[in-house]
Design a protein around this motif. Structure first.
Motif, short mmCIF file in Angstrom:
data_model
loop_
_atom_site.label_atom_id
_atom_site.label_comp_id
_atom_site.label_asym_id
_atom_site.label_seq_id
_atom_site.Cartn_x
_atom_site.Cartn_y
_atom_site.Cartn_z
N PRO A 121 0.88 -1.12 -0.03
CA PRO A 121 0.11 -0.09 -0.02
C PRO A 121 0.89 1.37 -0.16
CG PRO A 121 -0.83 -1.45 1.60
CD PRO A 121 0.54 -2.04 1.06
N ILE A 140 -2.28 -0.49 -3.98
CA ILE A 140 -3.52 0.13 -3.40
C ILE A 140 -3.18 1.01 -1.94
CG2 ILE A 140 -5.71 -0.16 -2.46
CD1 ILE A 140 -5.59 -3.05 -3.85
N PRO A 141 -3.66 2.42 -1.96
CA PRO A 141 -4.66 2.82 -2.64
C PRO A 141 -4.01 3.64 -3.51
CG PRO A 141 -4.70 4.02 -0.41
CD PRO A 141 -3.58 2.80 -0.44
N SER A 276 -3.82 8.82 4.12
CA SER A 276 -4.70 8.48 5.20
C SER A 276 -4.78 9.64 6.35
CB SER A 276 -3.99 7.45 6.00
OG SER A 276 -2.58 7.61 6.17
N ILE A 315 -5.39 1.73 8.20
CA ILE A 315 -6.09 1.66 6.96
C ILE A 315 -5.32 0.69 6.15
CG2 ILE A 315 -6.32 3.08 4.80
CD1 ILE A 315 -8.14 4.15 6.98
N ILE A 319 -7.56 -2.28 4.24
CA ILE A 319 -7.61 -2.59 2.97
C ILE A 319 -7.56 -4.13 2.61
CG2 ILE A 319 -6.24 -2.53 0.68
CD1 ILE A 319 -5.75 0.52 1.64
N GLU A 322 -10.67 -5.86 3.64
CA GLU A 322 -11.80 -5.58 2.79
C GLU A 322 -11.51 -6.55 1.38
OE1 GLU A 322 -15.39 -3.43 1.37
OE2 GLU A 322 -14.39 -4.44 3.23
N LEU A 345 -8.77 -8.36 -4.25
CA LEU A 345 -8.16 -7.16 -4.21
C LEU A 345 -8.39 -6.46 -5.51
CD1 LEU A 345 -4.56 -8.49 -2.71
CD2 LEU A 345 -6.43 -6.78 -1.55
N ILE A 348 -12.31 -4.23 -4.92
CA ILE A 348 -12.51 -3.71 -3.90
C ILE A 348 -13.38 -2.12 -4.42
CG2 ILE A 348 -11.62 -1.78 -2.08
CD1 ILE A 348 -9.16 -4.03 -1.83
N MET A 350 -14.11 0.88 -2.24
CA MET A 350 -14.42 1.55 -0.83
C MET A 350 -15.01 2.87 -1.14
SD MET A 350 -13.19 0.87 2.31
CE MET A 350 -11.41 0.03 2.09
N THR A 369 -10.92 -0.63 -7.41
CA THR A 369 -9.91 -1.33 -8.11
C THR A 369 -10.39 -2.28 -9.18
OG1 THR A 369 -9.61 -3.10 -6.52
CG2 THR A 369 -8.19 -1.43 -6.08
N SER A 378 -6.37 6.76 -5.22
CA SER A 378 -7.43 6.98 -4.23
C SER A 378 -7.32 8.78 -4.07
CB SER A 378 -7.13 6.68 -2.92
OG SER A 378 -5.85 7.13 -2.48
#
Length: 430
Positions: A121, A140-141, A276, A315, A319, A322, A345, A348, A350, A369, A378
């Protein structure tokens, strides 16, 4: 290797009673770095990650009925040790989390053979955004090229960049060199002069030579691509040389509260892009306190938990969680395998609504994604040090991905050609 969630997991199993069926578990090892030259940044990140997973185990019994085995394998941020940890853990892992651009680059070819997703990430190799080519890798993100673009966007928002001079102060390491192709392209497009100033690993705490060069260059801005001890060294030197802190901006790994607390008020105005943000009032923070901190299962403390890096660790684990939950639902099984997690993955979504459902209000921007988009892009907020803490000083910035989509595609293609035969996801259409 250390296990930080086993006690919490055992407590949950015991509370469920002997007659309750429990899935064997989800092995999600983390290649941590609580030691070495980057430990000061690694510890809060690892604590945030571990506490979130421990909270899910204690509050929910894991994810989808399967407990999370969130084991750490200590690398000290060493590429060699990182590869050793990857080899030790890959047998039963559903994911690998390398936690270093250098380690990521070393294990990247291996994951095609082992068919295990890399979750990196906000770091790793920027062309990993091309999911068709890098079918097992995710950053990600948001990726490094996203960060560089958003930083330049923000600076340009203060006035035209034509004729300006920007020093790019960067760690002389794969991580620090990552943004250079895009920064060079942006300099050409927008008419500013880019002056790269590298910082060797042995120079992180003593950057007098670099800041002597910066004084001579008299730049309009300094963009810092720092990590670990380099950040504190650079910020201290900037204050000492009286560089205007409002004109110094860092990548998200150069926005660590502890580094700025060293200079306190003198660091006021320093900025860092970030995907974040710490929100003490977010429901997830209350749940972590109740289920992990109050139970004595956290290695963190109140000051650390209020900072940017601890919340970023939360976070990152959210992720991963999720991705796991998305895969479990799609494949109708609690104990997913690496290939199923890859699908999760890649799917996702979000949204603001989902972020709120997870109790992460205000802590991460929305993103999604797909099989071709393994970054999510993001966007991020510009954070500024106010003398005591980081605060948001911008609306959500979003990267101009279309501006460097060709760079992503060509770099991914070059990598695949250089490492031929390189398997790609021929079924990926979007």
């Amino acid at each position: 290797m250390k296990r930080f969630t086993r006690l919490a997991a055992a407590a949950v199993i015991a509370s469920l009673g002997a007659g309750t069926a429990i899935a064997e578990g989800l092995y999600t090892p983390n290649l941590s770095y609580r030691t070495g030259p980057f430990a000061a940044t690694g510890i809060p990140l690892m604590n945030g990650q571990a506490d979130y997973m421990a909270m899910l185990n204690a509050r929910d019994g894991g994810i989808g009925g399967a407990m999370i085995d969130f084991e750490e394998c200590e690398t000290g941020y060493s590429t060699e040790k990182g590869v050793e940890c990857y080899e030790k853990t890959k047998g039963k892992a559903i994911v690998t989390q390398p936690w270093s651009t250098g380690i990521t680059l070393q294990v990247l070819p291996k994951t095609n053979v082992d068919e295990i997703p890399i979750l990196a990430p906000g770091y790793g190799f920027s062309p990993m955004a091309d999911g068709k080519v890098f079918q097992w890798a995710f950053n990600i993100p948001a990726g490094y090229w996203d960060a560089a673009d958003m930083i330049v966007q923000y600076i340009e928002g203060q006035g035209s960049l034509d004729g300006k001079k920007i020093v790019f102060l960067h760690l002389d390491h794969p991580f620090g060199k990552e943004p250079l192709p895009l920064m060079e392209s942006l300099a050409e497009q927008k008419g500013f002069e880019l002056v790269p100033v590298p910082v060797g690993l042995k120079e992180m705490q003593n950057q007098s030579a670099q800041w002597l060069q910066i004084r001579r260059e008299r730049p309009d801005y300094v963009v810092m691509w720092g990590w670990g001890a380099m950040n504190a060294g650079a910020i201290t030197e900037a204050v000492k040389t009286k560089f205007p802190m409002e004109n110094m901006l860092g990548v998200w790994w150069a926005g660590h509260d502890a580094d700025l607390k060293i200079v306190g008020e003198d660091g006021k105005g320093y900025k860092s892009i970030s995907w974040s943000f710490p929100n003490a009032d977010a429901p997830v923070m209350a749940d972590i306190k109740k289920h992990v901190v109050d139970a004595g299962n956290s290695q963190s403390n109140e000051e650390e938990m209020s900072g940017v890096f601890y919340s970023r660790g939360i976070i990152i684990s959210a992720i991963l969680g999720e991705g796991i939950a998305t895969a479990q639902k799609h494949f109708d099984t609690a104990e997913i395998d690496p290939g199923q997690l890859r699908w999760g993955l890649e799917n996702i979504n979000m949204t603001e609504e989902r972020i709120s459902e997870l109790g992460l209000d205000g802590m991460v921007p929305p993103f999604s994604t797909s099989c071709s988009n393994h970054t999510g892009h993001s966007g991020g907020w510009m954070l500024e040090w106010d003398g005591e803490k980081f605060v948001k000083v911008s609306d959500l910035l979003t990267a101009n991905v279309d501006n460097y989509a060709e760079l992503i595609a060509s770099s991914a293609s070059e990598y695949a050609d250089a490492n031929a035969p390189w398997p790609v996801n021929e079924d990926c259409e979007g």
